[in-house]
Design a protein around this motif. Sequence first.
Motif, PDB file in Angstrom:
ATOM      1  N   PHE A 183       0.498  -0.913  -0.164  1.00 35.17           N
ATOM      2  CA  PHE A 183       0.340   0.125   0.369  1.00 35.17           C
ATOM      3  C   PHE A 183       0.734   1.404   0.234  1.00 35.17           C
ATOM      4  CE2 PHE A 183      -2.694  -3.218   2.003  1.00 35.17           C
ATOM      5  CZ  PHE A 183      -3.683  -2.900   0.616  1.00 35.17           C
ATOM      6  N   ASN A 184       2.160   1.264  -0.072  1.00 33.27           N
ATOM      7  CA  ASN A 184       2.911   1.891   0.258  1.00 33.27           C
ATOM      8  C   ASN A 184       4.117   2.035  -0.565  1.00 33.27           C
ATOM      9  OD1 ASN A 184       3.368   5.055   1.320  1.00 33.27           O
ATOM     10  ND2 ASN A 184       4.649   4.350   2.918  1.00 33.27           N
ATOM     11  N   VAL A 191      -4.651  -0.001  -8.692  1.00 36.83           N
ATOM     12  CA  VAL A 191      -5.653  -0.093  -8.116  1.00 36.83           C
ATOM     13  C   VAL A 191      -6.552  -1.740  -7.977  1.00 36.83           C
ATOM     14  CG1 VAL A 191      -7.472   1.138  -7.458  1.00 36.83           C
ATOM     15  CG2 VAL A 191      -6.223   2.432  -7.255  1.00 36.83           C
ATOM     16  N   ASP A 192      -5.724  -1.281  -9.395  1.00 27.64           N
ATOM     17  CA  ASP A 192      -6.395  -2.975  -9.922  1.00 27.64           C
ATOM     18  C   ASP A 192      -6.344  -4.293  -9.369  1.00 27.64           C
ATOM     19  OD1 ASP A 192      -8.858  -2.099 -11.471  1.00 27.64           O
ATOM     20  OD2 ASP A 192      -7.775  -3.798 -13.741  1.00 27.64           O
ATOM     21  N   VAL A 193      -4.876  -4.055  -9.187  1.00 22.27           N
ATOM     22  CA  VAL A 193      -4.515  -5.207  -8.721  1.00 22.27           C
ATOM     23  C   VAL A 193      -4.841  -5.433  -7.042  1.00 22.27           C
ATOM     24  CG1 VAL A 193      -1.890  -5.891  -8.051  1.00 22.27           C
ATOM     25  CG2 VAL A 193      -2.096  -5.015 -10.601  1.00 22.27           C
ATOM     26  N   LEU A 194      -4.981  -4.120  -6.197  1.00 21.59           N
ATOM     27  CA  LEU A 194      -5.094  -4.282  -5.042  1.00 21.59           C
ATOM     28  C   LEU A 194      -6.601  -4.903  -5.252  1.00 21.59           C
ATOM     29  CD1 LEU A 194      -3.178  -1.282  -3.395  1.00 21.59           C
ATOM     30  CD2 LEU A 194      -2.468  -4.224  -4.034  1.00 21.59           C
ATOM     31  N   THR A 195      -7.776  -4.021  -5.609  1.00 19.02           N
ATOM     32  CA  THR A 195      -9.237  -4.326  -5.878  1.00 19.02           C
ATOM     33  C   THR A 195      -9.263  -5.834  -5.963  1.00 19.02           C
ATOM     34  OG1 THR A 195      -9.584  -3.843  -7.796  1.00 19.02           O
ATOM     35  CG2 THR A 195     -10.076  -2.510  -5.945  1.00 19.02           C
ATOM     36  N   THR A 197      -6.949  -8.558  -6.033  1.00 17.27           N
ATOM     37  CA  THR A 197      -6.103  -9.254  -4.488  1.00 17.27           C
ATOM     38  C   THR A 197      -7.212  -9.418  -3.340  1.00 17.27           C
ATOM     39  OG1 THR A 197      -3.925  -8.446  -5.336  1.00 17.27           O
ATOM     40  CG2 THR A 197      -3.754  -9.593  -3.284  1.00 17.27           C
ATOM     41  N   PHE A 198      -7.827  -8.333  -3.224  1.00 20.10           N
ATOM     42  CA  PHE A 198      -7.952  -8.616  -1.927  1.00 20.10           C
ATOM     43  C   PHE A 198     -10.005  -8.659  -2.042  1.00 20.10           C
ATOM     44  CE2 PHE A 198      -3.868  -6.544  -0.765  1.00 20.10           C
ATOM     45  CZ  PHE A 198      -3.942  -6.968   0.707  1.00 20.10           C
ATOM     46  N   LEU A 199     -10.052  -8.819  -3.138  1.00 16.63           N
ATOM     47  CA  LEU A 199     -11.636  -9.036  -3.377  1.00 16.63           C
ATOM     48  C   LEU A 199     -12.233  -7.976  -2.793  1.00 16.63           C
ATOM     49  CD1 LEU A 199     -11.816 -12.666  -2.390  1.00 16.63           C
ATOM     50  CD2 LEU A 199     -10.836 -11.261  -4.588  1.00 16.63           C
ATOM     51  N   THR A 200     -11.738  -6.582  -3.616  1.00 14.95           N
ATOM     52  CA  THR A 200     -13.211  -5.438  -3.008  1.00 14.95           C
ATOM     53  C   THR A 200     -12.635  -4.212  -3.582  1.00 14.95           C
ATOM     54  OG1 THR A 200     -12.864  -3.545  -0.937  1.00 14.95           O
ATOM     55  CG2 THR A 200     -10.776  -4.444  -1.395  1.00 14.95           C
ATOM     56  N   ASP A 201     -13.328  -3.077  -3.352  1.00 16.93           N
ATOM     57  CA  ASP A 201     -13.333  -2.254  -4.844  1.00 16.93           C
ATOM     58  C   ASP A 201     -12.297  -1.032  -4.195  1.00 16.93           C
ATOM     59  OD1 ASP A 201     -14.402  -0.117  -2.882  1.00 16.93           O
ATOM     60  OD2 ASP A 201     -16.300  -0.972  -2.536  1.00 16.93           O
ATOM     61  N   GLY A 202     -11.892  -0.053  -4.774  1.00 17.71           N
ATOM     62  CA  GLY A 202     -11.185   1.235  -4.849  1.00 17.71           C
ATOM     63  C   GLY A 202     -11.379   1.735  -3.555  1.00 17.71           C
ATOM     64  N   PHE A 203     -12.893   1.841  -3.204  1.00 20.93           N
ATOM     65  CA  PHE A 203     -13.058   2.704  -2.748  1.00 20.93           C
ATOM     66  C   PHE A 203     -11.733   2.185  -1.257  1.00 20.93           C
ATOM     67  CE2 PHE A 203     -15.210   3.951   1.179  1.00 20.93           C
ATOM     68  CZ  PHE A 203     -15.059   5.318   1.907  1.00 20.93           C
ATOM     69  N   ILE A 204     -11.828   1.288  -0.931  1.00 20.79           N
ATOM     70  CA  ILE A 204     -11.346   0.622   0.436  1.00 20.79           C
ATOM     71  C   ILE A 204      -9.780   0.521   0.164  1.00 20.79           C
ATOM     72  CG2 ILE A 204     -11.181  -1.622   1.994  1.00 20.79           C
ATOM     73  CD1 ILE A 204     -13.362  -1.541   1.823  1.00 20.79           C
ATOM     74  N   ILE A 205      -9.613   0.166  -1.054  1.00 23.21           N
ATOM     75  CA  ILE A 205      -8.492   0.903  -0.955  1.00 23.21           C
ATOM     76  C   ILE A 205      -7.684   1.928  -0.907  1.00 23.21           C
ATOM     77  CG2 ILE A 205      -6.206   0.037  -3.319  1.00 23.21           C
ATOM     78  CD1 ILE A 205      -7.441  -2.675  -2.075  1.00 23.21           C
ATOM     79  N   ASP A 206      -7.734   2.459  -1.578  1.00 24.12           N
ATOM     80  CA  ASP A 206      -7.698   3.841  -1.681  1.00 24.12           C
ATOM     81  C   ASP A 206      -7.391   4.206  -0.346  1.00 24.12           C
ATOM     82  OD1 ASP A 206      -7.086   4.384  -4.095  1.00 24.12           O
ATOM     83  OD2 ASP A 206      -9.429   5.800  -4.670  1.00 24.12           O
TER      84      ASP A 206
END
Length: 218
Positions: A183-184, A191-195, A197-206
């Motif tokens: 995350f840093n 963001v696409d990779v993280l959403t 990976t964590f089965l979630t949306d961009g809002f949570i990643i941000d």
Amino acid sequence: MVIVSLLLLILLPQSSHCVDPSPLQDFCIADLDHPFLFINGFPCKNPTQVTSKDFFYDGFKQNPGILNTFGANVTRADVDLFPGLNTLGLSIVRVLLVPGGINPPHVHQRATKLVLVLEGKILVGLVTTDDVFYWKIVSVGELFVIPRGLIHFQLNIGEENGTFFASFNSQNPGFQFVANALFNSTPPIPVDVLTKTFLTDGFIIDLIRSRFSIESLI
Ligand SMILES: *[C@@H]1O[C@H](CO)[C@@H](O)[C@H](O)[C@H]1NC(C)=O
Ligand SMILES: *[C@@H]1O[C@H](CO)[C@@H](O)[C@H](O)[C@H]1NC(C)=O
């Protein structure tokens, strides 16, 4: 059978050499001032210039005053700060955790770590490559070992400060927070990779990303 056993005897010690290589001389005090010489480790300071001070380090005399975002202070004695460790295959850190303070999940890619608690009660945990979680509440005078490369953490679960020393079988163990890596990073991972990976949306990643700053790396 005899030949196989002999072969094993000869080969085994070598195959278990997964720590820093052995020194080829009494010492090789690191000469850190060689910006254009890239080798594995550091070149040796001229032996005729070596003094007793090169074998000495007093970085732990200072009390751990400044805390990071996680309620921890980490004071290192690795080859960068204590050049006398160059080629000797070991280093040590002191970690202070205030009550509730954490040394978040992290990895030392190049070393096994031996934790010795000197103060307080620390929950030490690790996760194996099979995702099995092993943990223990470690108190004063007790040890916990973290095999090389495994994800692990320390959390102060006591009501007073917790302090432990951790020794490593590397002069430069490597250190990487799992959360910071994801995350840093610089530049950021898409963001696409993280959403995904964590089965979630961009809002949570941000949201998670916004909590991280360069300071939290310290
Ligand atoms: C705990 O450690 C912090 C940071 O070093 C320090 O300011 C504080 O006084 C310590 N608390 C106690 C009770 O020793
Ligand atoms: C730990 O505390 C010492 C003494 O206050 C300070 O010099 C050092 O920078 C601190 N370490 C970190 C990583 O903040």
